[in-house]
Design a protein around this motif. Sequence first.
Motif, PDB file in Angstrom:
ATOM      1  N   SER A 172       0.814  -1.226   0.000  1.00  0.00           N
ATOM      2  CA  SER A 172       0.000   0.000   0.000  1.00  0.00           C
ATOM      3  C   SER A 172       0.844   1.272   0.000  1.00  0.00           C
ATOM      4  CB  SER A 172      -0.937   0.013   1.214  1.00  0.00           C
ATOM      5  OG  SER A 172      -0.191   0.050   2.409  1.00  0.00           O
ATOM      6  N   SER A 173       2.173   1.115   0.084  1.00  0.00           N
ATOM      7  CA  SER A 173       3.054   2.293   0.127  1.00  0.00           C
ATOM      8  C   SER A 173       3.197   2.902  -1.264  1.00  0.00           C
ATOM      9  CB  SER A 173       4.423   1.892   0.671  1.00  0.00           C
ATOM     10  OG  SER A 173       5.293   2.999   0.675  1.00  0.00           O
ATOM     11  N   THR A 174       3.201   4.206  -1.323  1.00  0.00           N
ATOM     12  CA  THR A 174       3.320   4.917  -2.613  1.00  0.00           C
ATOM     13  C   THR A 174       4.773   5.203  -2.986  1.00  0.00           C
ATOM     14  OG1 THR A 174       3.024   7.015  -1.441  1.00  0.00           O
ATOM     15  CG2 THR A 174       1.049   5.984  -2.407  1.00  0.00           C
ATOM     16  N   ASP A 175       5.692   5.034  -2.035  1.00  0.00           N
ATOM     17  CA  ASP A 175       7.108   5.216  -2.369  1.00  0.00           C
ATOM     18  C   ASP A 175       7.942   4.174  -1.626  1.00  0.00           C
ATOM     19  OD1 ASP A 175       7.483   6.091   0.287  1.00  0.00           O
ATOM     20  OD2 ASP A 175       7.049   8.162  -0.264  1.00  0.00           O
ATOM     21  N   LYS A 176       9.250   4.295  -1.680  1.00  0.00           N
ATOM     22  CA  LYS A 176      10.161   3.292  -1.128  1.00  0.00           C
ATOM     23  C   LYS A 176      10.496   3.512   0.353  1.00  0.00           C
ATOM     24  CE  LYS A 176      10.881   0.572  -4.669  1.00  0.00           C
ATOM     25  NZ  LYS A 176      10.627  -0.885  -4.604  1.00  0.00           N
ATOM     26  N   THR A 177       9.861   4.501   0.971  1.00  0.00           N
ATOM     27  CA  THR A 177      10.067   4.740   2.410  1.00  0.00           C
ATOM     28  C   THR A 177       8.778   4.420   3.163  1.00  0.00           C
ATOM     29  OG1 THR A 177      11.704   6.470   1.979  1.00  0.00           O
ATOM     30  CG2 THR A 177      10.699   6.435   4.159  1.00  0.00           C
ATOM     31  N   ILE A 178       8.881   3.514   4.126  1.00  0.00           N
ATOM     32  CA  ILE A 178       7.710   3.124   4.914  1.00  0.00           C
ATOM     33  C   ILE A 178       7.597   4.048   6.130  1.00  0.00           C
ATOM     34  CG2 ILE A 178       6.637   1.265   6.238  1.00  0.00           C
ATOM     35  CD1 ILE A 178       6.805   0.766   3.209  1.00  0.00           C
ATOM     36  N   GLU A 179       6.399   4.592   6.311  1.00  0.00           N
ATOM     37  CA  GLU A 179       6.171   5.543   7.413  1.00  0.00           C
ATOM     38  C   GLU A 179       6.505   4.915   8.768  1.00  0.00           C
ATOM     39  OE1 GLU A 179       2.258   7.180   7.422  1.00  0.00           O
ATOM     40  OE2 GLU A 179       2.236   7.436   5.240  1.00  0.00           O
ATOM     41  N   LEU A 228      12.491  -4.842   5.171  1.00  0.00           N
ATOM     42  CA  LEU A 228      12.354  -3.725   4.235  1.00  0.00           C
ATOM     43  C   LEU A 228      13.613  -3.573   3.374  1.00  0.00           C
ATOM     44  CD1 LEU A 228      10.612  -1.000   6.454  1.00  0.00           C
ATOM     45  CD2 LEU A 228       9.575  -2.421   4.679  1.00  0.00           C
ATOM     46  N   GLU A 229      14.756  -3.699   4.025  1.00  0.00           N
ATOM     47  CA  GLU A 229      16.027  -3.568   3.303  1.00  0.00           C
ATOM     48  C   GLU A 229      16.160  -4.657   2.242  1.00  0.00           C
ATOM     49  OE1 GLU A 229      20.825  -3.631   4.254  1.00  0.00           O
ATOM     50  OE2 GLU A 229      19.395  -3.495   5.897  1.00  0.00           O
ATOM     51  N   GLU A 230      15.759  -5.892   2.611  1.00  0.00           N
ATOM     52  CA  GLU A 230      15.834  -7.011   1.669  1.00  0.00           C
ATOM     53  C   GLU A 230      14.924  -6.790   0.461  1.00  0.00           C
ATOM     54  OE1 GLU A 230      14.773 -10.321   4.059  1.00  0.00           O
ATOM     55  OE2 GLU A 230      16.765 -10.575   4.950  1.00  0.00           O
ATOM     56  N   LYS A 231      13.812  -6.081   0.655  1.00  0.00           N
ATOM     57  CA  LYS A 231      12.850  -5.856  -0.432  1.00  0.00           C
ATOM     58  C   LYS A 231      13.070  -4.527  -1.156  1.00  0.00           C
ATOM     59  CE  LYS A 231       9.162  -8.659   1.658  1.00  0.00           C
ATOM     60  NZ  LYS A 231       8.807  -9.552   0.557  1.00  0.00           N
ATOM     61  N   GLY A 232      14.169  -3.826  -0.800  1.00  0.00           N
ATOM     62  CA  GLY A 232      14.480  -2.584  -1.495  1.00  0.00           C
ATOM     63  C   GLY A 232      13.768  -1.356  -0.942  1.00  0.00           C
ATOM     64  N   TYR A 233      13.240  -1.464   0.273  1.00  0.00           N
ATOM     65  CA  TYR A 233      12.563  -0.329   0.911  1.00  0.00           C
ATOM     66  C   TYR A 233      13.420   0.150   2.076  1.00  0.00           C
ATOM     67  CZ  TYR A 233       8.240  -1.382  -1.634  1.00  0.00           C
ATOM     68  OH  TYR A 233       7.305  -1.581  -2.612  1.00  0.00           O
TER      69      TYR A 233
END
Length: 870
Positions: A387-394, A416-421
Amino acid sequence: MTSQEVRNQFLNFFKEKNHKIVPSAPMVMKDDPTLMFTNAGMNQFKEYFLGNSVPKSKRLTDTQKCLRVSGKHNDLEEVGKDTYHHTMFEMLGNWSIGDYFKKEAIAWAWELLTEVYKIDKDSLYVSVFEGSEDDNLPLDQEAYDLWKAIVPENRIIKGNKKDNFWEMGDQGPCGPCSEIHVDIRSKEEKAKVDGASLVNQDHPQVVEIWNLVFMQFNRKANGSLEPLPEKHIDTGMGFERLCMVLQGKQSNYDTDVFTPLIREVEIITGKKYGKDEQTDIAIRVISDHVRAVAFSIADGQLPSNTGAGYVIRRILRRAIRYGFTFLDTNKPFIYRLVKVLSEQMGKAFPELKEQHQLIENVIKEEESSFLGTLEQGLVLLDSVIKSSTDKTIEGEKAFELYDTFGFPIDLTALILEEKGYQLDTEGFEKALKAQKDRSRAASEVSKDDWHIVMTDAEQEFIGYDSLQANVKLVKYRKVTSKKEGDQYQLVFNLTPFYAEGGGQVGDKGYLEAPNGDVTYIVDTKRENNEIVHFAKSLPKEVSGTFKAVVDEKQRRRTESNHTATHLLHQALREILGTHVEQKGSAVHSKYLRFDFSHFSKLTTEELREVENFVNARIDGHLPLEESRNVPMQEAIEQGAMALFGEKYGDTVRTIRFGQSIELCGGTHVKNTADIWHFKIVSEGAVAAGIRRIEAITSDAVKEFYFNNNRMLFEIKDILKNSQDPVKSVASLQEENAALKKQVEQLLKDKAKGLKNELIAELQDLGGAKFLAKKVDLDAGGIKDLAFEMGGQVDKLFLLMASENDGKAVLSCYISKDLVAEKNLNAGTIVRELGKYIQGGGGGQPFFATAGGKNPAGIPEALEKVREYLK
């Protein structure tokens, strides 16, 4: 030298110096409101340092099991990452209560380390307090000169207040200290860098092993210092670090304190220690944490969601998480280490062997539960990512996972790091800080200094024999907390008020001044062996004689419940077996709660037997047989039951009713007949192998039966005074079940007819077949209808609303192909639309439901949902 030999040599050394060897106190603090856990060897001796009690020997020594994972002493996040911090550790210590001071403490420490343990003198450094301008204290010249006579001056380090001034807390006894550090680096490394420069620099091979505290001041509420009437010695040496030095190792984890546990982890997981840094950290974390958790459970503290129990759960979950992430374990395994631990340390701490099965059961259940939470968290995190619109999770979303579901933040960051976020760490820390600030503000307490009214060494409890007494105020102080506001703590020369302890609540009552003024006592607690009375106000005149009166009605009810717990314990052991042991109790005036070890739910027949057993003893009019100041061993030989995790003195009080005999400091009825009657109101599980019974006695039973009787008459009235209300209710249930089936069938038929109408109303919107409509169905009917439509129509997006009994319901269905294609989430959508109906909800990405109390908001919600497809 084995760890067992290290421990024994320490105790024997001080025994030869005329110290009394005392047993380790429980690691879990039960009657000290200032601490959750024993975090230093001196905790059990606080009352002596404060002058509230006189010890039987002025020289004491022991090995104390300690836990440092909360408050000021919190090493948790360091554990595993380095090789010398631990959660649970043993602290070897020697104490002088107003006897010897710096000269002897320093000389004996040096003698033990260099002559008995044979540690190379050239590897040792010592530190002394350099002084503090803030406290107007000079260099501790006395300690400096004593050390100078033993070691070269270049091995004496002047330390600051942080490192070389020890304080019990914000207030209370304190003083300068001398730390002894050891440098276990190689000769080559020592030649390159002077060891003195590495002291207190967190170097893994230059570590503190012993701290000699010279207690000579009292810290007042305003921050000033005043000399103590007597000077004391309080020392603490890290057992695990000492073993590392004496066994010639470079890590605590390479000693025989930990190697048996590490080997067992290797066998279970198939991973090797010493091959990979992340694997090593995980194995160290698990080997350390299982000790802390096992000892806590043995001392009576089960994992839970509050207080000390939450701390233990957090430690265990950290271990589970490290195993899950770095050792590829997705099934319970930590509980299998308990056997190794009990074999290894059971001789020094027999409670581990005696509680072995319970510890295993509790840890295994906690592992199973948290592994399920981790799996749920992974699904939720995946949903957050989608559901995230960019690569940074709130950070706030990550905090919700952490706070609500217990999903570890470092695991979130790793995935997150493993998935590129990447994680908005700043946002997470902000949310975490806000929560901690709220918690801290709610529990923060400020205390003034004690105001001494009169000196009286004897602060006697007379409440076993009398509920009122003429008393004098010895001292008082003001305390302020957000929860209770301003209160006053009062200490009298003698008191009839029972202080909270052993599961029994503290007494309430009042204090009457000579002029008739009344001060209400709202609670009574014990702190550092003093009975402290809590009042909302202070008597206008603090000197003179007062009449202290206990609330007799509350005391009598509490006594009935306390005696009933003893009879209940006896009943459970008689009916279920002698494996039953008390694991906790709460005795209030209105009810009692009793936790005990047992492997299965009690049957209705067993509960009836327990009730009958207790009530037979009540009907038997058994008199109280009380013995005070009985030698501990004599009481045990008489058959008195001692509880794990409780601290007992050399002499104890025994309570006997018939064949029930226990060590107990609480108050009891004079005869079991005073209880009147015993009634179990609930039985359930607390943890693996631990059950809980809640029960009532006396007036509460009368009220229970009165209310039940009243309800029966009301039911009979509704049933038109049926002669057999049970048969009538059963008949109504059968009739209701038949009618429900008919209604369900009618609704299904209605939904089938509605389905074709709704399919005809579908619109093309944003690449989806869309419909938002209010329907006359319940939530179950809407769900069935939505899934039937979904089976016939591709790329379906439905929002259906309904109104029932003044409540609104929103149900959102999104075809799975549409969820993937447009990154939609039904759970997120209904949560956001829920605000229009003044409610909330959630669910899965393809189907979710929200409920609210504002049906008037349905039209706006049905309109706003279109925006998700534009």
